[in-house]
Design an enzyme around this catalytic site. Structure first.
Site, PDB file in Angstrom:
ATOM      1  N   ASP A 223     -35.468  -7.599  -8.124  1.00  0.00           N
ATOM      2  CA  ASP A 223     -35.426  -8.942  -9.269  1.00  0.00           C
ATOM      3  C   ASP A 223     -36.808  -9.013  -9.781  1.00  0.00           C
ATOM      4  O   ASP A 223     -37.358  -9.886 -10.154  1.00  0.00           O
ATOM      5  CB  ASP A 223     -34.984 -10.120  -8.225  1.00  0.00           C
ATOM      6  CG  ASP A 223     -34.807 -11.275  -9.412  1.00  0.00           C
ATOM      7  OD1 ASP A 223     -34.305 -10.850 -10.424  1.00  0.00           O
ATOM      8  OD2 ASP A 223     -34.550 -12.411  -9.124  1.00  0.00           O
TER       9      ASP A 223
ATOM     10  N   GLY B  24     -36.926 -22.981 -13.126  1.00  0.00           N
ATOM     11  CA  GLY B  24     -38.057 -22.652 -13.932  1.00  0.00           C
ATOM     12  C   GLY B  24     -39.164 -22.013 -13.676  1.00  0.00           C
ATOM     13  O   GLY B  24     -39.753 -21.237 -14.424  1.00  0.00           O
ATOM     14  N   ASN B  25     -39.271 -22.261 -12.111  1.00  0.00           N
ATOM     15  CA  ASN B  25     -40.555 -21.434 -11.601  1.00  0.00           C
ATOM     16  C   ASN B  25     -40.279 -19.919 -11.296  1.00  0.00           C
ATOM     17  O   ASN B  25     -41.183 -19.237 -11.233  1.00  0.00           O
ATOM     18  CB  ASN B  25     -40.761 -22.215 -10.282  1.00  0.00           C
ATOM     19  CG  ASN B  25     -41.872 -23.395 -10.397  1.00  0.00           C
ATOM     20  OD1 ASN B  25     -41.435 -24.347 -10.006  1.00  0.00           O
ATOM     21  ND2 ASN B  25     -42.801 -22.954 -10.859  1.00  0.00           N
ATOM     22  N   SER B  26     -39.073 -19.597 -11.458  1.00  0.00           N
ATOM     23  CA  SER B  26     -38.524 -18.193 -11.461  1.00  0.00           C
ATOM     24  C   SER B  26     -39.447 -17.314 -11.919  1.00  0.00           C
ATOM     25  O   SER B  26     -39.704 -17.252 -13.403  1.00  0.00           O
ATOM     26  CB  SER B  26     -37.124 -18.029 -11.422  1.00  0.00           C
ATOM     27  OG  SER B  26     -36.231 -18.567 -10.421  1.00  0.00           O
TER      28      SER B  26
ATOM     29  N   HIS C 293     -33.779 -11.716 -13.191  1.00  0.00           N
ATOM     30  CA  HIS C 293     -32.621 -12.730 -13.498  1.00  0.00           C
ATOM     31  C   HIS C 293     -33.089 -13.683 -14.413  1.00  0.00           C
ATOM     32  O   HIS C 293     -32.225 -14.468 -15.162  1.00  0.00           O
ATOM     33  CB  HIS C 293     -32.135 -13.594 -12.238  1.00  0.00           C
ATOM     34  CG  HIS C 293     -33.067 -14.576 -11.624  1.00  0.00           C
ATOM     35  ND1 HIS C 293     -34.077 -14.357 -10.565  1.00  0.00           N
ATOM     36  CD2 HIS C 293     -33.511 -16.102 -12.093  1.00  0.00           C
ATOM     37  CE1 HIS C 293     -34.658 -15.502 -10.353  1.00  0.00           C
ATOM     38  NE2 HIS C 293     -34.294 -16.383 -11.302  1.00  0.00           N
TER      39      HIS C 293
ATOM     40  N   GLY D 178     -30.643   9.681   2.053  1.00  0.00           N
ATOM     41  CA  GLY D 178     -29.163  10.067   2.017  1.00  0.00           C
ATOM     42  C   GLY D 178     -28.648   9.548   3.328  1.00  0.00           C
ATOM     43  O   GLY D 178     -27.714  10.401   3.970  1.00  0.00           O
ATOM     44  N   VAL D 179     -28.766   8.724   4.009  1.00  0.00           N
ATOM     45  CA  VAL D 179     -28.113   8.024   4.919  1.00  0.00           C
ATOM     46  C   VAL D 179     -27.686   6.675   4.914  1.00  0.00           C
ATOM     47  O   VAL D 179     -28.080   5.813   4.230  1.00  0.00           O
ATOM     48  CB  VAL D 179     -29.090   8.269   6.345  1.00  0.00           C
ATOM     49  CG1 VAL D 179     -29.259   9.527   6.732  1.00  0.00           C
ATOM     50  CG2 VAL D 179     -30.225   7.192   6.267  1.00  0.00           C
TER      51      VAL D 179
END
Length: 495
Positions: free
Chosen positions: A151, A223-225, A121, A281-282
Site C-alpha cells: 500500500d 485523511g491521515n492515510s 489506496h 517459488g513455494v
C-alpha cells in the site's frame, strides 16, 4: 469543646506536619510540580516537521447511479411522451452520467526536488492528483510508481524551489512504549498533529502478504492515510495506513507500515517505477504443533511449512519439496510462516542463498538462486494442473470418502485435473470436523504419500496407528480447489 481537647487535636495535626518537615518530605509536592513543568514538549519538533507533510486531493470518475431502463409503455398510456423524454434525458443512449468523486489523504516529502510518499489506496484509480503544502501552495502531481502489496505509492511534483524534506529512521529499533508523532490531514483539516506511543509491533491485520504493522494510539483518522509517523528524533518510522474502529473514528488503535518495509519499496519505485522483489517459488502455511508431530518434528517446532512447489521455479530447481519446513533463509531465522515472504522479498534477485530445511525430521541445506516475484506470478498463473488416478470408497476419521466421478465433480465443483479422495460426508462430532474438513474437500495425500483412492487414506491411518502416532497428516484441497491446498493434521481418535 474544652481547652484540653483543643490542645490534643492541635498536637495530633501538628505532629505529622512536623515529622514531614523534619524528614525532608515537605518539599515533595513542589518538586513534583516542578518535574511536571519540565516534561518535554513536541512543539518545536512539530513546527520543524510540518512543512514536509502534505495534503493530497484526488479526483476520479465513477459509474453513475442505477441505470434506469426506458419502460415499454402501451401507446394509450397518459403522458407517455413525457415519461420517455425523462428517461432519455439521463444521457444520450439512456445511460447515467458518471460522477466525479473527490477524496483526500496525506503524504510527505522525502526529496527536496519533489519526491513524495503516500498510500496506494489514497491515489488508486485517480485521474487527477493535487498536493497541497502547509503554506497553501498547490502543485499537480504525477504518479511515479505504486505497490498494492504494501500500500505504498510515490508521487513527483515540480516545485519552484527546494522543498522541506524528511528522512527515514530505523523502525526496527522501536520499542513498545516509545513516543511517536503523527502529522496529517484528518477529515481535510490539514496540518494536524497527534502524539502517542508505540502500542505493539509486528501486527498482522491481513492487509497483505507482508503485514508487519506498527500499532500506535496516536490519533489517526480518515485523511491521515499516507501521512508519516515520526519518532522524537524527527525521523519517519512508519506510514499511517489503517485504523481499527467500530465507529469509523479513532479509538486509539492505528496501524503504520514500518520504515524498514517502506524504504526498500520506495527506492525501487523511484528507480524502476515498479517493485522488483525476490521469489522462491513455494506456497507455504503455518506449522502447528499437530502438523509438527505429523512431520516427525517434535512439539513446538518452528518454521514455514512448504505446501507446494511451483514447477520450474527457484525452489523446484534447487530441490525443495512439499512437507519441507524452512527454518532459515540466507542466514536469517524463519520462526513462523509470515517471516519467509518478507525475507525472500528483500533478497536481491539472482542472489544464491542457503536454505535450511527440516525434511523427514532431519536438517538439510539447499542452495537456491532467488528469482523475481513479478516473473513468478506470471509463471504460476500459466501453470496447468496435472491429472491423476481414482477409485473406491472409505469411511475413516469421521468422514466418508469417495472416488471423484463426473457426478461428484459437478456436484462439488471440483477443479478439473484434481484427483484423490473426495469427502462426501463429515460426522460433526468426529476428528475431521474438529479440523474443519467439509464435504467437497479433496484429499490428495495422506501420511506423506499420494492418495490414488479412498482406500489409500484408510491404509495411511492404519499405518499411523501401528506407529502409535496421535495424528495423520493429510494434504487437502479445500472445496476441491487447487488454489486452496493445505496440510491438515487430523487426530486419529477425537479426544
Amino acid at each position: 469543646m474544652n481547652g484540653t481537647v483543643k490542645r490534643v487535636l492541635a498536637a495530633a495535626i501538628a505532629a505529622p506536619l512536623a515529622f514531614m518537615a523534619y524528614d525532608g518530605l515537605a518539599p515533595a509536592i513542589p518538586a513534583q510540580a516542578q518535574q511536571l513543568q519540565q516534561l518535554p514538549t513536541v512543539a518545536d519538533l512539530a513546527e520543524k516537521l510540518s512543512p514536509a507533510v502534505v495534503s493530497i486531493a484526488t479526483t476520479q470518475k465513477v459509474a453513475g447511479g442505477v441505470q434506469l431502463q426506458i419502460p415499454d409503455l402501451p401507446p394509450d398510456v397518459p403522458f407517455r411522451d413525457m415519461f420517455e423524454d425523462f428517461f432519455k434525458r439521463q444521457r444520450p443512449g439512456g445511460r447515467p452520467e458518471p460522477r466525479t468523486v473527490n477524496s483526500q489523504g496525506s503524504g510527505f516529502v522525502i526529496d527536496a526536488s519533489g519526491i513524495i510518499v503516500t498510500n496506494n489506496h489514497v491515489i488508486e484509480q485517480s485521474e487527477d492528483i493535487t498536493v497541497v503544502f502547509t503554506d497553501g501552495t498547490s502543485l499537480k502531481a504525477e504518479l511515479v510508481g505504486r505497490d498494492p502489496k504494501t500500500d505504498i505509492a510515490v508521487l513527483r511534483v515540480k516545485p519552484d524551489k527546494p522543498l522541506t524534506a524528511v528522512s527515514f529512521g530505523d523502525s526496527d529499533k522501536l520499542r513498545v512504549g516509545d513516543w511517536v508523532l503523527a502529522i496529517g490531514n484528518p477529515f481535510g483539516l490539514g496540518g494536524s498533529v497527534s502524539l502517542g506511543i508505540v502500542s505493539a509491533r509486528n501486527r498482522d491485520i491481513n492487509a497483505g502478504p507482508y503485514d508487519d504493522f506498527i500499532q500506535t494510539d496516536a490519533a489517526i483518522n480518515k485523511g491521515n492515510s499516507g501521512g508519516p509517523l515520526f519518532n522524537l528524533a524527527g525521523e519517519v518510522v512508519g506510514i499511517n495506513t489503517a485504523i481499527y474502529s467500530p465507529s469509523g473514528g479513532s479509538v486509539g488503535i492505528g496501524f503504520s507500515v514500518p520504515a524498514a518495509t517502506v524504504r526498500g519499496v520506495v527506492d525501487q519505485l523511484v528507480k524502476y517505477g515498479e517493485t522488483r522483489r525476490g521469489w522462491l517459488g513455494v506456497r507455504i502455511q503455518s506449522l502447528t504443533d499437530d502438523l509438527a508431530e505429523g512431520l516427525d518434528l517434535g512439539a513446538k517446532a518452528q518454521g514455514a511449512l512448504v505446501a507446494e512447489v511451483t514447477p520450474t521455479g527457484p525452489a523446484d530447481k534447487a530441490g525443495l519439496k512439499p512437507r519441507d519446513v524452512i527454518v532459515e533463509f540466507d542466514g536469517k531465522p524463519i520462526r513462523d510462516m509470515k517471516d519467509l515472504p518478507r525475507v525472500v522479498a528483500d533478497t536481491p534477485i539472482g542472489k544464491k542463498v542457503t536454505v535450511k530445511v527440516m525434511r523427514e525430521g532431519k536438517p538439510v541445506e539447499i542452495q537456491a538462486e532467488v528469482g523475481r516475484l513479478e516473473d513468478g506470478e506470471k509463471l504460476v498463473a500459466a501453470t496447468s494442473p496435472e491429472a491423476g488416478p481414482s477409485a473406491d470408497t472409505a469411511d475413516t476419521l469421521g468422514m466418508k470418502l469417495s472416488i471423484i466421478t463426473d457426478v461428484e465433480r459437478q456436484r462439488f465443483k471440483i477443479d478439473e485435473g484434481l484427483e484423490g479422495a473426495i469427502v462426501t460426508e463429515v460426522d460433526p462430532n468426529g476428528p475431521a470436523a474438529e479440523k474443519r474438513i467439509e464435504p467437497g474437500d479433496v484429499i490428495t495425500e495422506a501420511g506423506q504419500k499420494t492418495v490414488k483412492n479412498p482406500g489409500d487414506v484408510t491404509a495411511r491411518v492404519k499405518d499411523a496407528e501401528v506407529a502409535q502416532k496421535k495424528t495423520v497428516l493429510l494434504f487437502v484441497a479445500k472445496g476441491g480447489k487447487q488454489s486452496e491446498m493445505r496440510f491438515i493434521a487430523v487426530k486419529i481418535k477425537k479426544e
